[in-house]
Design a protein around this motif. Structure first.
Motif, PDB file in Angstrom:
ATOM      1  N   ARG A  83       0.839  -1.196   0.000  1.00 11.81           N
ATOM      2  CA  ARG A  83       0.000   0.000   0.000  1.00 11.81           C
ATOM      3  C   ARG A  83       0.871   1.242   0.000  1.00 11.81           C
ATOM      4  O   ARG A  83       1.837   1.346   0.749  1.00 11.81           O
ATOM      5  CB  ARG A  83      -0.884  -0.004   1.247  1.00 11.81           C
ATOM      6  CG  ARG A  83      -1.676   1.274   1.432  1.00 11.81           C
ATOM      7  CD  ARG A  83      -2.604   1.175   2.628  1.00 11.81           C
ATOM      8  NE  ARG A  83      -1.890   1.357   3.878  1.00 11.81           N
ATOM      9  CZ  ARG A  83      -2.228   2.262   4.797  1.00 11.81           C
ATOM     10  NH1 ARG A  83      -3.248   3.055   4.610  1.00 11.81           N
ATOM     11  NH2 ARG A  83      -1.532   2.367   5.901  1.00 11.81           N
TER      12      ARG A  83
ATOM     13  N   PRO B  58       0.563   4.786   1.218  1.00 11.84           N
ATOM     14  CA  PRO B  58      -0.382   5.432   2.126  1.00 11.84           C
ATOM     15  C   PRO B  58      -0.781   6.852   1.697  1.00 11.84           C
ATOM     16  O   PRO B  58       0.061   7.644   1.288  1.00 11.84           O
ATOM     17  CB  PRO B  58       0.365   5.462   3.463  1.00 11.84           C
ATOM     18  CG  PRO B  58       1.806   5.386   3.108  1.00 11.84           C
ATOM     19  CD  PRO B  58       1.903   4.642   1.812  1.00 11.84           C
TER      20      PRO B  58
ATOM     21  N   GLN C 293       3.453  -1.507   3.596  1.00  6.48           N
ATOM     22  CA  GLN C 293       3.329  -0.227   2.908  1.00  6.48           C
ATOM     23  C   GLN C 293       4.681   0.415   2.679  1.00  6.48           C
ATOM     24  O   GLN C 293       5.655   0.077   3.340  1.00  6.48           O
ATOM     25  CB  GLN C 293       2.420   0.721   3.675  1.00  6.48           C
ATOM     26  CG  GLN C 293       2.976   1.216   4.982  1.00  6.48           C
ATOM     27  CD  GLN C 293       2.016   2.192   5.665  1.00  6.48           C
ATOM     28  OE1 GLN C 293       0.826   2.236   5.358  1.00  6.48           O
ATOM     29  NE2 GLN C 293       2.519   2.969   6.585  1.00  6.48           N
TER      30      GLN C 293
ATOM     31  N   GLU D 201      -6.596   0.017   7.498  1.00  7.11           N
ATOM     32  CA  GLU D 201      -5.798  -0.195   8.709  1.00  7.11           C
ATOM     33  C   GLU D 201      -5.935  -1.614   9.239  1.00  7.11           C
ATOM     34  O   GLU D 201      -4.963  -2.210   9.674  1.00  7.11           O
ATOM     35  CB  GLU D 201      -6.187   0.821   9.792  1.00  7.11           C
ATOM     36  CG  GLU D 201      -5.531   2.159   9.593  1.00  7.11           C
ATOM     37  CD  GLU D 201      -5.883   3.149  10.688  1.00  7.11           C
ATOM     38  OE1 GLU D 201      -6.897   2.969  11.373  1.00  7.11           O
ATOM     39  OE2 GLU D 201      -5.110   4.111  10.847  1.00  7.11           O
TER      40      GLU D 201
ATOM     41  N   SER E  92       6.008   4.424   2.164  1.00  3.97           N
ATOM     42  CA  SER E  92       5.711   5.850   2.054  1.00  3.97           C
ATOM     43  C   SER E  92       6.792   6.545   1.221  1.00  3.97           C
ATOM     44  O   SER E  92       6.682   7.730   0.929  1.00  3.97           O
ATOM     45  CB  SER E  92       5.596   6.492   3.433  1.00  3.97           C
ATOM     46  OG  SER E  92       6.759   6.258   4.162  1.00  3.97           O
TER      47      SER E  92
ATOM     48  N   LYS F  26      -6.388   5.190   4.318  1.00  2.88           N
ATOM     49  CA  LYS F  26      -5.991   4.878   5.687  1.00  2.88           C
ATOM     50  C   LYS F  26      -7.106   4.170   6.466  1.00  2.88           C
ATOM     51  O   LYS F  26      -6.896   3.102   7.030  1.00  2.88           O
ATOM     52  CB  LYS F  26      -5.565   6.153   6.417  1.00  2.88           C
ATOM     53  CG  LYS F  26      -5.069   5.892   7.812  1.00  2.88           C
ATOM     54  CD  LYS F  26      -4.610   7.156   8.494  1.00  2.88           C
ATOM     55  CE  LYS F  26      -4.129   6.793   9.889  1.00  2.88           C
ATOM     56  NZ  LYS F  26      -3.761   7.933  10.665  1.00  2.88           N
TER      57      LYS F  26
END
Length: 190
Positions: free
Chosen positions: A151, A153, A168, A162, A170, A158
């Motif tokens: 994922r 983010p 994930q 979750e 970023s 979100k």
């Protein structure tokens, strides 16, 4: 030996679509400004100005050719992924945006060939081993069908995601190494 297929989304995964669309929205409708953090829904039903429809928000001619790279690592890491795996870029696109998206890819990542560029809204219909995406509508079906996902983010994914505990990223920094680890068979170490 067949290489694992890595499917990577474009918008808000390797480039910033929503941030650029917000930029244009705020110029066009200064009385109804939007903030990135307010984009808690993936769709645009919550846009504040009545004239800022989904088509207006994402339909500005040339929008997809002016998007910024996700970060300073994305080109180098996708190049490494392209060498090690069978990389496909899978993006939802309106007919009028397909050429813009292809032009953007060729400008920033000319190592991506036409055979690696797929426009498809229902990504769960494709065969891949790993999907990197920001859209819950893509990540959840892939995950539920037993495929690996990463994922990217954003505020709009979100809440819904979750409880899935998706891996994930970023940042694209060291993405190839992260993918190597995720695809490594349990108990084996390279």
């Amino acid at each position: 030996m067949t290489k694992p297929i890595i499917a990577v989304d474009m918008d808000d995964t390797i480039c910033h679509l929503v941030k650029r669309a917000i930029y244009h929205n705020n110029i066009s409708y200064p009385s109804h400004p939007l903030q990135y953090e307010e984009m808690v829904h993936w769709d645009t039903t919550h846009l504040r100005h009545p004239e800022s429809t989904h088509e207006v928000f994402y339909g500005r001619p040339g929008l997809f050719e002016e998007l910024e790279l996700y970060d300073e690592y994305v080109v180098e890491e996708l190049s490494k992924i392209n060498e090690a795996y069978d990389l496909i870029i899978v993006t939802a696109a309106e007919p009028k945006t397909v050429l813009e998206k292809w032009n953007w890819l060729q400008k920033h990542m000319p190592f991506i060939t036409l055979e690696q560029f797929i426009t498809c809204k229902r990504k769960n219909l494709l065969a891949f081993d790993l999907l990197i995406d920001d859209g819950p509508h893509n990540l959840i079906p892939a995950f539920e069908s037993g495929r690996k996902v990463i994922r990217i983010p954003h505020p709009w994914n979100k809440q819904q995601l979750e409880h899935y505990g998706f891996p994930q990223m970023s940042s694209w920094k060291d993405a190839k190494l992260y993918i190597d680890e995720l695809l490594q068979p349990q108990g084996l170490h390279i």
